[in-house]
Design a protein around this motif. Structure first.
Motif, PDB file in Angstrom:
ATOM      1  N   MET A  73     -42.499   4.318  -7.498  1.00 35.93           N
ATOM      2  CA  MET A  73     -43.572   4.176  -6.521  1.00 35.93           C
ATOM      3  C   MET A  73     -44.911   4.014  -7.225  1.00 35.93           C
ATOM      4  SD  MET A  73     -42.432   7.003  -3.657  1.00 35.93           S
ATOM      5  CE  MET A  73     -43.924   6.764  -2.677  1.00 35.93           C
ATOM      6  N   ALA A  74     -45.163   4.837  -8.226  1.00 27.70           N
ATOM      7  CA  ALA A  74     -46.422   4.761  -8.962  1.00 27.70           C
ATOM      8  C   ALA A  74     -46.529   3.447  -9.722  1.00 27.70           C
ATOM      9  CB  ALA A  74     -46.535   5.944  -9.923  1.00 27.70           C
ATOM     10  N   ASP A  75     -45.431   3.014 -10.330  1.00 30.47           N
ATOM     11  CA  ASP A  75     -45.438   1.757 -11.080  1.00 30.47           C
ATOM     12  C   ASP A  75     -45.721   0.572 -10.167  1.00 30.47           C
ATOM     13  OD1 ASP A  75     -44.893   3.064 -13.440  1.00 30.47           O
ATOM     14  OD2 ASP A  75     -42.743   2.684 -13.379  1.00 30.47           O
ATOM     15  N   PHE A  76     -45.051   0.525  -9.019  1.00 30.35           N
ATOM     16  CA  PHE A  76     -45.263  -0.580  -8.084  1.00 30.35           C
ATOM     17  C   PHE A  76     -46.720  -0.637  -7.636  1.00 30.35           C
ATOM     18  CE2 PHE A  76     -40.799  -1.572  -6.183  1.00 30.35           C
ATOM     19  CZ  PHE A  76     -40.324  -1.799  -7.462  1.00 30.35           C
ATOM     20  N   SER A  77     -47.269   0.509  -7.245  1.00 32.23           N
ATOM     21  CA  SER A  77     -48.636   0.521  -6.728  1.00 32.23           C
ATOM     22  C   SER A  77     -49.647   0.152  -7.806  1.00 32.23           C
ATOM     23  CB  SER A  77     -48.974   1.895  -6.140  1.00 32.23           C
ATOM     24  OG  SER A  77     -49.067   2.878  -7.159  1.00 32.23           O
ATOM     25  N   ASP A  78     -49.338   0.473  -9.044  1.00 32.80           N
ATOM     26  CA  ASP A  78     -50.265   0.216 -10.143  1.00 32.80           C
ATOM     27  C   ASP A  78     -50.192  -1.223 -10.651  1.00 32.80           C
ATOM     28  OD1 ASP A  78     -52.153   1.103 -12.227  1.00 32.80           O
ATOM     29  OD2 ASP A  78     -50.474   0.784 -13.587  1.00 32.80           O
ATOM     30  N   GLN A  79     -49.015  -1.840 -10.576  1.00 32.91           N
ATOM     31  CA  GLN A  79     -48.797  -3.102 -11.275  1.00 32.91           C
ATOM     32  C   GLN A  79     -48.660  -4.333 -10.389  1.00 32.91           C
ATOM     33  OE1 GLN A  79     -45.326  -2.416 -13.701  1.00 32.91           O
ATOM     34  NE2 GLN A  79     -46.183  -0.563 -14.619  1.00 32.91           N
ATOM     35  N   LEU A  80     -48.188  -4.181  -9.162  1.00 26.38           N
ATOM     36  CA  LEU A  80     -47.809  -5.359  -8.385  1.00 26.38           C
ATOM     37  C   LEU A  80     -48.971  -5.970  -7.608  1.00 26.38           C
ATOM     38  CD1 LEU A  80     -44.282  -4.435  -6.984  1.00 26.38           C
ATOM     39  CD2 LEU A  80     -44.942  -5.302  -9.230  1.00 26.38           C
ATOM     40  N   PHE A  81     -49.022  -7.306  -7.635  1.00 28.81           N
ATOM     41  CA  PHE A  81     -49.940  -8.072  -6.793  1.00 28.81           C
ATOM     42  C   PHE A  81     -49.233  -9.370  -6.424  1.00 28.81           C
ATOM     43  CE2 PHE A  81     -50.730  -9.135 -11.154  1.00 28.81           C
ATOM     44  CZ  PHE A  81     -51.131 -10.461 -11.202  1.00 28.81           C
ATOM     45  N   GLN A  82     -49.950 -10.328  -5.858  1.00 26.58           N
ATOM     46  CA  GLN A  82     -49.292 -11.489  -5.269  1.00 26.58           C
ATOM     47  C   GLN A  82     -48.437 -12.278  -6.261  1.00 26.58           C
ATOM     48  OE1 GLN A  82     -51.600 -14.911  -4.381  1.00 26.58           O
ATOM     49  NE2 GLN A  82     -50.486 -15.415  -2.513  1.00 26.58           N
ATOM     50  N   TRP A  83     -48.778 -12.255  -7.535  1.00 28.16           N
ATOM     51  CA  TRP A  83     -48.017 -13.031  -8.513  1.00 28.16           C
ATOM     52  C   TRP A  83     -46.540 -12.642  -8.519  1.00 28.16           C
ATOM     53  CZ3 TRP A  83     -46.169 -11.435 -13.613  1.00 28.16           C
ATOM     54  CH2 TRP A  83     -45.613 -12.498 -14.339  1.00 28.16           C
ATOM     55  N   GLN A  84     -46.253 -11.335  -8.443  1.00 26.98           N
ATOM     56  CA  GLN A  84     -44.852 -10.906  -8.409  1.00 26.98           C
ATOM     57  C   GLN A  84     -44.160 -11.363  -7.126  1.00 26.98           C
ATOM     58  OE1 GLN A  84     -47.348  -8.931  -9.383  1.00 26.98           O
ATOM     59  NE2 GLN A  84     -46.780  -7.796 -11.229  1.00 26.98           N
ATOM     60  N   ASP A  85     -44.922 -11.453  -6.025  1.00 27.09           N
ATOM     61  CA  ASP A  85     -44.336 -11.983  -4.793  1.00 27.09           C
ATOM     62  C   ASP A  85     -43.889 -13.426  -4.995  1.00 27.09           C
ATOM     63  OD1 ASP A  85     -44.808  -9.613  -3.396  1.00 27.09           O
ATOM     64  OD2 ASP A  85     -46.812 -10.257  -2.797  1.00 27.09           O
ATOM     65  N   ALA A 139     -43.753 -19.426 -11.841  1.00 22.36           N
ATOM     66  CA  ALA A 139     -44.931 -18.967 -11.090  1.00 22.36           C
ATOM     67  C   ALA A 139     -46.087 -18.703 -12.044  1.00 22.36           C
ATOM     68  CB  ALA A 139     -44.589 -17.705 -10.307  1.00 22.36           C
ATOM     69  N   LEU A 140     -47.221 -19.321 -11.764  1.00 28.33           N
ATOM     70  CA  LEU A 140     -48.359 -19.246 -12.679  1.00 28.33           C
ATOM     71  C   LEU A 140     -49.142 -17.950 -12.487  1.00 28.33           C
ATOM     72  CD1 LEU A 140     -49.662 -22.925 -12.519  1.00 28.33           C
ATOM     73  CD2 LEU A 140     -48.171 -21.876 -14.228  1.00 28.33           C
ATOM     74  N   TRP A 141     -49.338 -17.250 -13.576  1.00 31.18           N
ATOM     75  CA  TRP A 141     -50.119 -16.013 -13.601  1.00 31.18           C
ATOM     76  C   TRP A 141     -51.591 -16.362 -13.779  1.00 31.18           C
ATOM     77  CZ3 TRP A 141     -53.521 -13.454 -16.772  1.00 31.18           C
ATOM     78  CH2 TRP A 141     -53.680 -12.083 -16.564  1.00 31.18           C
ATOM     79  N   PRO A 142     -52.546 -15.700 -13.083  1.00 22.43           N
ATOM     80  CA  PRO A 142     -52.344 -14.597 -12.132  1.00 22.43           C
ATOM     81  C   PRO A 142     -52.277 -15.041 -10.676  1.00 22.43           C
ATOM     82  CG  PRO A 142     -54.662 -14.773 -12.651  1.00 22.43           C
ATOM     83  CD  PRO A 142     -53.972 -15.872 -13.434  1.00 22.43           C
ATOM     84  N   GLY A 143     -52.251 -16.338 -10.418  1.00 24.26           N
ATOM     85  CA  GLY A 143     -52.222 -16.808  -9.040  1.00 24.26           C
ATOM     86  C   GLY A 143     -53.559 -16.593  -8.348  1.00 24.26           C
ATOM     87  N   CYS A 170     -55.289   0.674  -7.144  1.00 20.60           N
ATOM     88  CA  CYS A 170     -55.881  -0.143  -6.087  1.00 20.60           C
ATOM     89  C   CYS A 170     -54.884  -1.149  -5.533  1.00 20.60           C
ATOM     90  CB  CYS A 170     -57.149  -0.847  -6.574  1.00 20.60           C
ATOM     91  SG  CYS A 170     -56.982  -1.688  -8.149  1.00 20.60           S
ATOM     92  N   TRP A 171     -55.053  -1.465  -4.290  1.00 17.28           N
ATOM     93  CA  TRP A 171     -54.237  -2.458  -3.584  1.00 17.28           C
ATOM     94  C   TRP A 171     -54.771  -3.857  -3.873  1.00 17.28           C
ATOM     95  CZ3 TRP A 171     -55.784  -4.782   1.413  1.00 17.28           C
ATOM     96  CH2 TRP A 171     -54.746  -5.463   2.061  1.00 17.28           C
ATOM     97  N   ASP A 172     -56.087  -4.023  -3.772  1.00 17.57           N
ATOM     98  CA  ASP A 172     -56.746  -5.277  -4.126  1.00 17.57           C
ATOM     99  C   ASP A 172     -57.133  -5.184  -5.597  1.00 17.57           C
ATOM    100  OD1 ASP A 172     -58.357  -7.466  -4.539  1.00 17.57           O
ATOM    101  OD2 ASP A 172     -59.476  -7.262  -2.669  1.00 17.57           O
TER     102      ASP A 172
END
Length: 218
Positions: free
Chosen positions: A3-15, A34-38, A178-180
């Motif tokens: 849970m902590a890893d997902f909230s810390d690391q994920l943003f639209q690029w992984q989607d 998929a091009l980083w960081p999108g 952060c989420w954003d």
């Protein structure tokens, strides 16, 4: 840790990487190109985390019931159960008691993105409505609240700004990330605290230099 890893690391690029269009984060797809960081939009990970949290909360509650019933039978401790490890329930998602619908998560993210991508003072009423609806659909993230606080400060609606800044700060502090992710967690916290302080003072700059000097050490 997941849970902590997902909230810390994920943003639209992984989607994009895992084709997470439905927001369920089931890692079914694979787009290694998929091009980083999108575009940098917030990721669609929160519905998945809320489900993890609800399951963890249930496990912790059942474990507590089991231990209490065992103690009532006169057995204080059992070996090989790692009972010295405390099962702490994080405060996110109302202490892991609520599950965020995947579709609501997408709608909330898109409403927020539409709001923050608008520009101009004449748009404030539309932005306010978008941010309020985003917060209603996903009440577990703080960034829409903080952006709404600035909208209220711009309009000199200090009491409403104070309320939104307090809620937004609390939510972001609870996550510890952060989420954003276009700004750092520390950046969101600093900006939120500045807005909260100015809302309490019933004061907000009326010029660009006033805004840029909000972080000035006096």
């Amino acid at each position: 840790m997941i849970m902590a890893d997902f909230s810390d690391q994920l943003f639209q690029w992984q989607d994009k990487l895992f084709e997470n269009e439905d927001g369920k984060l089931e890692f079914k797809g694979s787009v290694p190109s998929a091009l980083w960081p999108g575009e940098g939009k917030p990721g669609l990970w929160m519905s998945s985390i809320s489900r993890m949290g609800a399951l963890y909360s249930l496990i912790a509650r059942e474990e507590g019931i089991y231990i209490e019933e065992r103690k009532q039978k006169g057995v204080e401790f059992e070996e090989d159960r790692d009972e010295e490890i405390e099962l702490v329930i994080p405060p996110v998602s109302d202490y892991c008691t609520k599950v965020l619908d995947a579709k609501e998560q997408i709608l909330a993210r898109d409403l927020y993105w539409k709001a923050v991508c608008r520009d101009g003072d004449d748009q404030d009423n539309k932005v306010e409505r978008l941010l309020i609806e985003a917060s209603e659909k996903n009440p577990f993230v703080g960034e829409p609240r903080l952006v709404l606080a600035q909208v209220y400060l711009n309009a000199r609606r200090y009491e409403e700004a104070e309320g939104e800044a307090e809620i937004g700060l609390r939510l972001i502090l609870e996550w510890g990330s952060c989420w954003d992710k276009r700004m750092t967690w520390e950046g969101w916290i600093s900006w939120g605290r500045v807005m909260l302080g100015k809302a309490k003072e019933r004061d907000w700059p009326t010029s660009a230099w006033g805004i840029i000097n909000l972080g000035l050490v006096k």
